[in-house]
Design a protein around this motif. Structure first.
Motif: not given
Length: 295
Positions: A144-145, A149-151, A256-259, A282-286
């Motif tokens: 996570p960065e 932001p939260v995405l 920093q987070l994906m929702v 499977h593929h998110a960077h965070c």
């Protein structure tokens, strides 16, 4: 909801990373962190017992105690003063953590632990919980960065509103911006059953600018209610022309987070997880939090 944040641990590096993320979540929410280890005798390669769920003894006891102690220590080092409890529960991890989710406000797991197939990008426990847990599930993966932001993925479906609400809350707790991404395309599969092929909507309506405006309206309306509730959150709407999955995966590199919601428009209605949430896991960077619409 005042329930704890629950983190599942098995001693793997992925699980320890999940402990750190879970400690942060519990600290931000001002609630207890509950460290849970599920065990099965065969999985631990323990000698046969009269009962497969008999008491922990000997080397097995030491192994389990070390797993739990390491996790508790990691949690306390991440968040000083955080109340931390722990439990060792006999049973398969997915079943145990699903039961724990009934009183939790968030379940946190690593993207894959020990066991299973090494070539899988995400473990079966993470996938099962994302589809069946009774609270949102955070799967800790990627890098996570910290200042990102939260995405949140927005598709305009009624079921997606819970994911949007969760994302706004996370942005508040973390003191960061919210990027709301809505991807659209002129191509649709809705007409495939009637015409035998995917359809370019431009062929039907003949106005791509009008389509873009309609999709922009979908994004605006999806965010309106939460913007009123959380006026202090800086929201950055992103309207992307293209496929949802690659657009989200690319955007996750700076988040920093994906929702995501468990499932939105399209796909097969019998599936509990849609293609977008599956791709994110499977593929998110965070880290990815999956929020079911029926919670």
């Amino acid at each position: 909801m005042n329930g704890p944040v629950v983190v599942g641990v098995d001693g793997s590096p992925s699980a320890l990373a999940a402990v750190g993320a879970a400690a942060q979540e519990a600290s931000l929410r001002g609630v207890e962190l509950r460290v849970v280890h599920a065990f099965l005798w065969p999985a631990m390669h323990a000698p046969p017992r009269p009962s497969p769920l008999g008491p922990l003894t000997g080397a097995l006891h030491e192994t389990v105690e070390r797993i739990v102690a390491d996790a508790v220590e990691r949690a306390r080092s991440q968040a000083s003063g955080l109340p931390v409890s722990h439990a060792v529960v006999a049973g398969e991890a997915s079943t145990v953590l699903q039961a724990q989710s009934r009183r939790a406000q968030l379940i946190v797991v690593g993207h894959r632990g020990y066991g299973g197939f090494a070539e899988l990008l995400v473990g079966s426990t993470a996938v099962h919980l994302s589809a069946h847990a009774r609270c949102p599930v955070m799967v800790v993966r990627g890098r996570p960065e910290p200042a990102g932001p939260v995405l949140v993925a927005v598709d305009g479906s009624p079921g997606g509103q819970r994911a949007i609400a969760f994302a706004f809350l996370e942005a508040v707790l973390r003191g960061t911006d919210l990027v709301a991404l809505h991807a659209w395309s002129t191509w649709t599969d809705h007409g495939e059953h009637a015409l035998g092929r995917p359809v370019d909507v431009v062929d039907l309506v003949g106005d791509v600018d009008r389509l873009r405006q309609e999709e922009e309206q979908v994004l605006t309306e999806a965010l309106a209610g939460q913007r009123e509730q959380y006026p202090g959150v800086t929201v950055r709407p992103r309207l992307v022309r293209g496929r949802t999955r690659p657009a989200l995966i690319e955007a996750s590199a700076n988040a920093q987070l994906m929702v995501v919601g468990a499932r939105g428009h399209g796909g097969f209605t019998g599936l509990l997880l849609g293609s977008v949430s599956q791709a994110a896991l499977h593929h998110a960077h965070c880290p990815v939090t999956v929020v079911r619409s029926d919670l």
